[in-house]
Design an enzyme around this catalytic site. Sequence first.
Site, short mmCIF file in Angstrom:
data_model
loop_
_atom_site.label_atom_id
_atom_site.label_comp_id
_atom_site.label_asym_id
_atom_site.label_seq_id
_atom_site.Cartn_x
_atom_site.Cartn_y
_atom_site.Cartn_z
N GLU A 1 45.47 33.49 41.76
CA GLU A 1 45.87 33.43 41.13
C GLU A 1 47.83 34.42 40.86
O GLU A 1 47.81 34.39 41.65
CB GLU A 1 45.01 34.55 39.98
N CYS B 1 47.36 44.48 37.36
CA CYS B 1 46.97 44.81 39.10
C CYS B 1 45.57 44.72 39.10
O CYS B 1 44.96 45.51 38.24
CB CYS B 1 48.33 46.07 39.37
N CYS C 1 54.19 37.32 38.94
CA CYS C 1 53.50 37.95 40.09
C CYS C 1 52.97 36.84 41.76
O CYS C 1 52.32 36.28 40.47
CB CYS C 1 52.48 39.18 39.46
N CYS D 1 41.38 47.40 49.90
CA CYS D 1 41.73 48.88 48.98
C CYS D 1 40.13 48.95 47.77
O CYS D 1 40.49 47.69 47.60
CB CYS D 1 42.74 48.31 48.39
N CYS E 1 40.63 47.75 44.58
CA CYS E 1 41.10 46.57 44.18
C CYS E 1 40.07 44.91 43.93
O CYS E 1 39.25 44.93 44.68
CB CYS E 1 42.20 46.26 45.13
N CYS F 1 42.31 38.95 50.71
CA CYS F 1 43.09 40.26 51.10
C CYS F 1 41.49 40.52 52.10
O CYS F 1 40.69 40.90 51.89
CB CYS F 1 43.51 40.55 49.91
N1 SAH Z 1 48.61 44.17 48.79
C1 SAH Z 1 50.59 44.81 47.97
C2 SAH Z 1 50.30 44.23 47.17
C3 SAH Z 1 49.44 43.90 45.97
S1 SAH Z 1 48.55 44.61 45.20
C4 SAH Z 1 50.20 46.33 47.87
O1 SAH Z 1 48.96 46.66 48.55
O2 SAH Z 1 51.18 46.45 47.50
C5 SAH Z 1 50.33 45.27 43.75
C6 SAH Z 1 49.84 46.79 43.36
O3 SAH Z 1 48.94 46.81 42.56
C7 SAH Z 1 48.98 47.44 44.39
O4 SAH Z 1 50.06 49.16 44.02
C8 SAH Z 1 48.21 47.70 44.14
O5 SAH Z 1 47.83 49.35 45.19
C9 SAH Z 1 47.92 47.84 42.61
N2 SAH Z 1 46.22 47.85 42.41
C10 SAH Z 1 45.23 46.65 42.98
N3 SAH Z 1 44.42 47.54 42.15
C11 SAH Z 1 44.42 47.19 41.08
C12 SAH Z 1 44.11 48.38 40.57
N4 SAH Z 1 42.35 48.17 40.10
N5 SAH Z 1 44.39 49.42 38.87
C13 SAH Z 1 45.79 48.70 39.36
N6 SAH Z 1 46.46 48.82 40.35
C14 SAH Z 1 46.03 48.21 41.16
#
Ligand code: SAH
Length: 342
Positions: free
Chosen positions: A89, A336, A102, A113, A116, A109
């Site tokens: 996406e 995000c 983006c 996390c 996420c 991944c």
């Molecule tokens: N792997 C990289 C980039 C992808 S995520 C990273 O971790 O930075 C981009 C941003 O979105 C990151 O700051 C991540 O922590 C945030 N993010 C992920 N899941 C989210 C969620 N459910 N709500 C808000 N932000 C989120």
Amino acid sequence: MRSFYGFTLEGLRMALTQAGLAPIGAARLFNWHYKHKHTEACTTDLAQATIQFVKDHISFDLPQIEQVQESDDRTVKFLFRLADGKKVETVLIPSFKKYGICLSSQVGCAMKCSFCHTGLQGLERHLETSEIVGQYLAAQGWLNEHRPSNNRIATIVFMGQGEPLHNFDAVKGAIEIFLSQYGLSLAADKITISTAGFLPGLKRWKDEMPDVNIALSLHSTITEKRNKLIPINAKYPFQEIIALVDELPKKSKAVVIYEYLVTKGFNDSEADARHLGETLKGKRAFVNLIPFNPFPGADYERPERSGVDAIKKILEDYGVPSLVRYTKGSDILAACGQLNSR
Ligand code: SAH
């Protein structure tokens, strides 16, 4: 066949040279396809043998648009199908009359996390340079067709699916193409790589990565909490990551962006905010406060707006500037952490 969009300018020069052709063709091809945005093969200004070489060895296929979702706020989410059938996406985020794009760097991944949606998917594979550049070109093509009067992509963020520093070489190649003066001619300060703190990639950054912006997903400066949010923190502690980020060469005005995901009742207390302020005070830091974006099956809760504003206020006590990133595109799960292409 190799994809044209996987060649850096230098890489294409080398490929031509190895085939016994004049390397000057590389800049001409870059100009034709990137600057002048032709999608069919170049036939002017090139030696006949080069034209034939391109025909025989180079393809211009882009990721296929499988689905497009348009949000009420003009956010656009693409689901792309890649040559092997895997899907990723990409999101266009409107900002005034322009867009930020983006990009995804991996299918799924590996970082897992806990907040996420992509993390739940696990890592399927890395993307190639051509598939990263391809997301940009395909999205640009869609904008040209569907929103011609308002089609400028001004900034690039690597905040889609994947951990960009876990796929360092392909991401670096794509960035070189975005920056190339014969290619897309973007300025380095218009590109941001966001990382969960993948230390092996960060160690290479200083010597190898062009001078693009860095964003670190911090989310907590309390070890037990960050371990729970971002499991790789146990292996690559944020203290080490921040020390490395501090050393990166930066233009005089550049700041490091620290992302702070705010989840209700977990990392949004006054003590959490003071801890963050203590950690970042005196640094060239800018904090993006991101209210948690829910997705089906998520373990965390979205905070009230007032709770997020309170953190911003506390950070001011430490001289740390911040901005609350109100969500765009959440009605189509384009915000995000909501991307999941399985
Ligand atoms: N792997 C990289 C980039 C992808 S995520 C990273 O971790 O930075 C981009 C941003 O979105 C990151 O700051 C991540 O922590 C945030 N993010 C992920 N899941 C989210 C969620 N459910 N709500 C808000 N932000 C989120």
